[in-house]
Design a protein around this motif. Structure first.
Motif, PDB file in Angstrom:
ATOM      1  N   GLY A 198      -9.106   2.082   4.612  1.00  0.00           N
ATOM      2  CA  GLY A 198      -9.332   2.397   3.213  1.00  0.00           C
ATOM      3  C   GLY A 198     -10.712   2.972   2.964  1.00  0.00           C
ATOM      4  O   GLY A 198     -10.870   3.936   2.205  1.00  0.00           O
ATOM      5  N   SER A 255       0.821  -1.210   0.000  1.00  0.00           N
ATOM      6  CA  SER A 255       0.000   0.000   0.000  1.00  0.00           C
ATOM      7  C   SER A 255       0.856   1.262   0.000  1.00  0.00           C
ATOM      8  O   SER A 255       0.542   2.247  -0.685  1.00  0.00           O
ATOM      9  N   VAL A 291     -11.992   2.373  -3.424  1.00  0.00           N
ATOM     10  CA  VAL A 291     -11.803   1.042  -2.833  1.00  0.00           C
ATOM     11  C   VAL A 291     -12.941   0.134  -3.289  1.00  0.00           C
ATOM     12  O   VAL A 291     -14.117   0.502  -3.180  1.00  0.00           O
TER      13      VAL A 291
END
Length: 482
Positions: free
Chosen positions: A205, A117, A162
């Motif tokens: 997220g 990430s 997301v």
């Protein structure tokens, strides 16, 4: 305007796959290309990935990425433009993608996927110099910290999205890892990465994203309830204006019974009699007796979520009704054992293979009569979409994407020529037994069964419509950020 998209995910077909996530991540770039979207996908440098890209081109180097040295390599595989995080300490290891050979999760998964990430956020901020994305799209908890790192770093203005493929898997870890995540102190907050006193990668997220998508419209509504929200329903309801349900598609070049090289006999909707060759090959592969009666197939993780404990209890009823069963999958050890015991108990009527075999899954779709998917919840499901395309009638619980994609064979739907499968509710033994009985009855009516097969094969579950929706959403996010 051409859009540069960075996709971040922990797996991608055809390089590495544990489930439908990989299929989606691998198919989307090609589906988005006609909409003017140039996709590069960041994935971990597992051995199988590095073997396919070879040396690659080194675009960036890290001397200390959460304690490990790493590089970002670029490569092309089967039309996919890949960015590979080559971090041997994190990804060059035996076992599965997320755990060892015994199924135990790696204890450093938080570090492995925080690294993925963090690199995604760095690329969003321009670390590759010659290529910078206009929007970032990440998939599931393994990549979900990307928006959090973007939010608290130099890529804060880059739009981020997301996709939830399965809310049950959230990437939850103890609070003790926070100091090592290299986030500012303000990230430790309810509207940051903190989650019930620990760290929630997916939660981080979702709260940091500009848009949230699920892989079917029905699942987008289901996760707003306490029953299916898995502890995140409050957050999701608070961001419902940012929630979109976009149905997954399938790669119709990989899954096409007219051209599939993995099945003994190709066929089309007008030549369904040719499926008999595949049926006989399926019987031989699983040691099933030849003869009349529907062959049910299961291609699945063997878990409670998938309702496979219900299926274990229904096997005697299925066999007693004249059906046969072929099972391909792995998962919970007690369920694996129960299916193997059923195969011993019903030799010639039940066959089981533990594990996953991509070519065999194609044969099962091409030779089976009906596929059983009694899931308790199902974000989308791709298996039933493959089945529809192959004339293997889906038998599904009325949940999530299963409810969105299968038309029940009630009298009206049959009369209209619209029925494509059997839909039952609730996901319990009585309803499942009833669904099996309906399959046996309808299979015995040749014209009706043929009509259901052809109706399913006519349905369009390619990526066309869904890719257009993603493209429109990317454009909207970019416009909002301008």
């Amino acid at each position: 305007m051409s859009i540069k998209l960075l996709s971040v995910a922990s797996e991608i077909y055809p390089l590495v796959k544990t489930g439908g996530l990989a299929d989606v991540v691998g198919a989307l770039p090609g589906a988005l290309a006609p909409h003017g979207i140039e996709t590069r996908t960041l994935v971990p440098g597992y051995p199988a990935v590095l073997a396919r890209i070879g040396k690659g081109r080194r675009l960036a180097r890290y001397t200390d990425l959460f304690g490990a040295s790493a590089s970002v390599l670029a490569g092309e595989v089967d039309g996919l433009s890949l960015l590979v995080l080559d971090a041997p300490a994190f990804f060059q290891r035996d076992g599965g993608l997320y755990g060892d050979a015994s199924g135990q999760d790696w204890s450093d998964n938080w570090r492995r996927f925080a690294a993925l990430s963090r690199v995604g956020a760095d690329i969003a901020a321009g670390s590759l110099k010659d290529w910078r994305p206009h929007v970032v799209h990440v998939h599931d908890w393994q990549a979900a910290m990307t928006p959090a790192y973007m939010r608290y770093g130099p890529a804060a203005a880059v739009p981020r999205l997301v996709t939830i493929h399965n809310l049950a898997f959230q990437g939850r870890f103890g609070a003790d890892i926070f100091p090592a995540l290299d986030l500012p102190p303000e990230a430790w907050a309810v509207d940051g990465v903190e989650y019930y006193g620990g760290i929630g990668f997916l939660k981080a997220g979702l709260v940091s994203a500009d848009a949230i998508t699920t892989v079917s419209p029905t699942y987008a509504q289901e996760i707003r309830s306490p029953m299916n929200g898995m502890g995140l329903d409050g957050l999701i309801n608070g961001r419902v204006d940012r929630l979109h349900g976009i149905l997954n598609g399938i790669d119709t070049q990989v899954w096409d019974p007219a051209t599939d090289p993995l099945i003994p006999k190709s066929y089309q909707a007008r030549s369904l009699a040719a499926r008999g060759v595949n049926r006989r090959a399926l019987e031989r592969r699983f040691g099933l007796d030849s003869g009349a009666g529907p062959i049910f197939v299961i291609i699945s993780r063997l878990t409670w979520q998938k309702g496979l404990d219900l299926m274990v209890d229904a096997i005697d009823h299925l066999v007693g009704s004249g059906g046969k069963l072929a099972v391909l999958g792995s998962g919970d050890a007690p369920l694996e054992g129960a299916f193997l015991s059923a195969a011993e108990r019903h030799r010639g009527r039940v066959g089981v293979q533990i594990g996953y075999d991509e070519p065999l899954s194609h044969l099962m779709q091409a030779g089976g009569d009906a596929i059983l998917i009694p899931s308790r919840f199902e974000p989308c499901g791709l298996t039933q979409l493959y089945a529809l395309r192959y004339g293997c009638v889906p038998v599904v619980a009325r949940v999530g994407g299963l409810a969105d994609t299968v038309i029940d064979a009630n009298e009206a739907a049959i009369a209209a020529g619209a029925a494509t499968g059997i839909v039952f509710a609730p996901a319990d033994p009585l309803a499942l037994h009833g669904a099996i009985d309906r399959v046996v009855q309808l299979h015995g009516d040749g014209p009706v069964w043929l009509g259901m097969q052809r109706a399913g094969m006519r349905a369009d579950f390619s990526w066309g419509n869904s890719a257009a929706r993603y493209a429109a959403l990317y454009a909207r996010l970019i416009a909002e950020a301008a």
